[in-house]
Structures are given as C-alpha cells and as structure tokens.
Design an enzyme around this catalytic site. Sequence first.
Site, mmCIF file in Angstrom:
data_model
loop_
_atom_site.group_PDB
_atom_site.id
_atom_site.type_symbol
_atom_site.label_atom_id
_atom_site.label_comp_id
_atom_site.label_asym_id
_atom_site.label_seq_id
_atom_site.Cartn_x
_atom_site.Cartn_y
_atom_site.Cartn_z
ATOM 1 N N ASP A 1 29.193 27.614 42.532
ATOM 2 C CA ASP A 1 28.778 26.855 43.292
ATOM 3 C C ASP A 1 28.312 26.229 42.010
ATOM 4 O OD1 ASP A 1 28.914 24.450 45.221
ATOM 5 O OD2 ASP A 1 26.564 25.523 45.946
ATOM 6 N N LYS B 1 34.500 19.111 45.739
ATOM 7 C CA LYS B 1 33.780 20.230 44.149
ATOM 8 C C LYS B 1 34.667 20.186 43.242
ATOM 9 C CE LYS B 1 30.989 22.321 46.480
ATOM 10 N NZ LYS B 1 30.416 23.205 47.580
ATOM 11 N N THR C 1 38.481 18.155 52.873
ATOM 12 C CA THR C 1 39.112 19.335 53.227
ATOM 13 C C THR C 1 37.953 19.761 51.973
ATOM 14 O OG1 THR C 1 40.361 18.931 50.990
ATOM 15 C CG2 THR C 1 41.121 18.148 52.855
ATOM 16 N N VAL D 1 27.727 16.842 44.600
ATOM 17 C CA VAL D 1 26.664 17.363 44.469
ATOM 18 C C VAL D 1 25.360 16.834 44.774
ATOM 19 C CG1 VAL D 1 25.174 18.415 42.050
ATOM 20 C CG2 VAL D 1 27.731 17.708 41.766
ATOM 21 N N LYS E 1 28.832 22.877 40.486
ATOM 22 C CA LYS E 1 28.183 21.213 39.781
ATOM 23 C C LYS E 1 27.809 20.610 39.233
ATOM 24 C CE LYS E 1 27.063 22.129 44.945
ATOM 25 N NZ LYS E 1 25.945 22.773 45.622
ATOM 26 N N GLU F 1 29.678 11.181 45.338
ATOM 27 C CA GLU F 1 28.196 11.376 45.196
ATOM 28 C C GLU F 1 27.729 12.638 46.172
ATOM 29 O OE1 GLU F 1 25.381 9.415 44.188
ATOM 30 O OE2 GLU F 1 24.731 11.717 44.211
HETATM 31 N N1 HSE Z 1 27.023 26.911 49.110
HETATM 32 C C1 HSE Z 1 26.907 25.693 49.146
HETATM 33 C C2 HSE Z 1 25.310 25.097 48.590
HETATM 34 C C3 HSE Z 1 26.538 24.363 49.484
HETATM 35 O O1 HSE Z 1 24.643 26.275 49.388
HETATM 36 O O2 HSE Z 1 24.375 24.660 48.282
HETATM 37 C C4 HSE Z 1 26.865 22.779 49.305
HETATM 38 O O3 HSE Z 1 27.706 22.708 48.062
#
Ligand code: HSE
Length: 348
Positions: free
Chosen positions: A222, A127, A98, A154, A226, A151
């Site tokens: 984001d 994430k 999701t 990231v 990560k 996996e």
């Molecule tokens: N929006 C993220 C990126 C996608 O641009 O890397 C992958 O998590």
Amino acid sequence: VAYRLAFIGFGTVGQGLAEILLDKREALRSQYGFEWEVVAISDITKGAVYSEKGLDLSGVLSVLQKTGRLDGYSEGIKGWDSLKTIRETNADVIIEVTFTNIETAEPALSHVKTALSLGKHVVTSNKGPAALALEELTNLAKEKGVFFKFEGAVMSGTPLISVGLNGLAGSEIQEIRGILNGTTNYILTEMEKGKTYEEALREAQRLGYAEAVPDADVEGWDALAKILILANALMKANLKVKDVEREGITKITPSDIEEARREGKRWKLIARAQREGGKVTAQVRPQALPLEDPLAQVMGVTNALTFRTDLLGGVTVIGPGAGRKETGFALLTDLLEIHRYLSHGSRS
Ligand code: HSE
C-alpha cells in the site's frame, strides 16, 4: 448548471462522499457556486440505478440502508453495469471508487480509460490507476480536455497532491518522505505500548483501517503504491512497481522497538522518493528515526509526509490517511478544483 455525477462503486468511500454532498448542498452552492446531481450509481454487489434527470440521493441512501441494495429505489433504470453506466448515462463526471488492485489496476483502469476517452472527468480515490498508469491517463485526459483527479489516493483528504502540484509550484521537490500507511503505523505504535504484533494487527482490522488482505499493508504494498503515485505525479519520475525497493514491518520485533527506544529512536515504515543526479529513486522500508524528526512523532493511524524543496526547505503535512468522510472529502476537493478551473479558468 449542475454537474451530473455517476458513482462507479458505492462502498464506504462513495457513501461518505454522498453524505457530504447532501449535508453541504446549500453551502457548496452559496460559497462556491457548485451544484450537482447524482444521475447514476453502479456497484458490482449492490446493483445499479440511473435516472437522467437525477436521483433523489437521500432516498437512494435510505433504500440502501434498509435493503443493502440500490435497485429497491422506486424510479429509474436498474441493473446497468459499470461500463454501460460510464458509456451510456448522461453523467459528465465519473467518481471511480471501486476496490484497489495494485497488480493490474483493474477493473478501475478500464473504468477510468473509458470515461476519459468519452470526454468525462474522473475523480477517484483508487490507488491502482494512478499508481500503474498515471502518465497514460494524464495524457488521455489532456487530449480530451478533461480532468483526471486522484487526491484521495494518498492520505485521503489531507491535501498532498494539490500541495505538491499547486502550493509548491515553482519550487523543486527534491525528496518526499512519509508515513503513508495507517495500519502499519498503528501496529508499530501499539507494539511500543506492549501489544503483540498479532493483537495490534487484529485491532487495526477491527477498526477498518487494514486492507482486505493484510499483506497489502504489512508487506508495504500500500505504501509502495502511494509513493509511486507521489513520485510520478509530483517529481515526474515515471517509476514502475518493480523499480521501488520494498520491505514491510513483519520482521520488526519487540526487542528492536525497545532497542530503538533506548537510543532515542522510533521505528516507522518510511516511503521515500528522492532525486539524485537527475534520477528519481524510491523505497519503502522500516527505519528507526531520531525522535526529533517530525515523522517520529506521528502516532497511530495518522499519516504524514515531508517535502524537501529547494526554496522552502522541509514542509511537513500531517493528517488522516483513511476513513469514510476523510476520503469522501478528498473526492469533494477534486470536484471543487475541477469546478474552480472550469468556472474561472484558473486554479485559485
Ligand atoms: N490500508 C490503508 C492504510 C488504507 O492503512 O493506510 C488507506 O489507503
């Protein structure tokens, strides 16, 4: 015996895995002894379908392509929501794909907890749960004797978690430093070529790299999620969102980029975690890197990560960070690792 898989969420990434499973069915069986059935798919907008004997996955995909929905498929039980699908189907592996929510991790967190509590393996590229609740979920999985694998959270299928956990086992990871967001790296690359920030962002959205809300990319959220996952999974850091300093790329101007170029440098959004005096700290911020740094050479949507270790020095992994088949592949590698472990009792 075949693994019984259930997809929770069936967007780009889920469909990417489904296509790979179908394409490689024979190779997975003959090369790895890996056999599968998809017994259920539940998606909040596309509907749901369940058959305890297994669905005809290519049939489901073609119905989805024609109607945009899963419930036009001729057989099986329709309409079960995500939690009912996790609880009441005979699936033994839950594929949680999701959308990511970095504030609460929901509804994915409830999906993962419910599945693990019931003794079902979870593989996910989401994430949220790994960033916000890794320790709790890892402990729960251990207690129930199942796997929680992520996996694809990231750098999509580019192996990072497995490199850190398995490939580098025995060596101390002192620092991880990388370009973990494709959208911002693409914007910085295009600005260097002369596009404006707005043009580059629009293009990244058109290409499908950007998150639904662009702030998640350009303000560094984001990348923060990560680095949090990597620091906690690979450096035993136990960091929370609030512990990570964060600055995005929105303040970088064309003249900053030009000035860096004159000095033999290039701006990158760098996510970093390092161990100092027994403590791990982490930051996300733009940095002008000298061109001889391997990360400075990584352009466009490509991602990269350098591990600094006590026994190998620097190890850099460069590869895709997003995409339909790239992230679908990440889920496949998690499934194969579970299978390797269960069938041989070892990870190699
Ligand atoms: N929006 C993220 C990126 C996608 O641009 O890397 C992958 O998590």
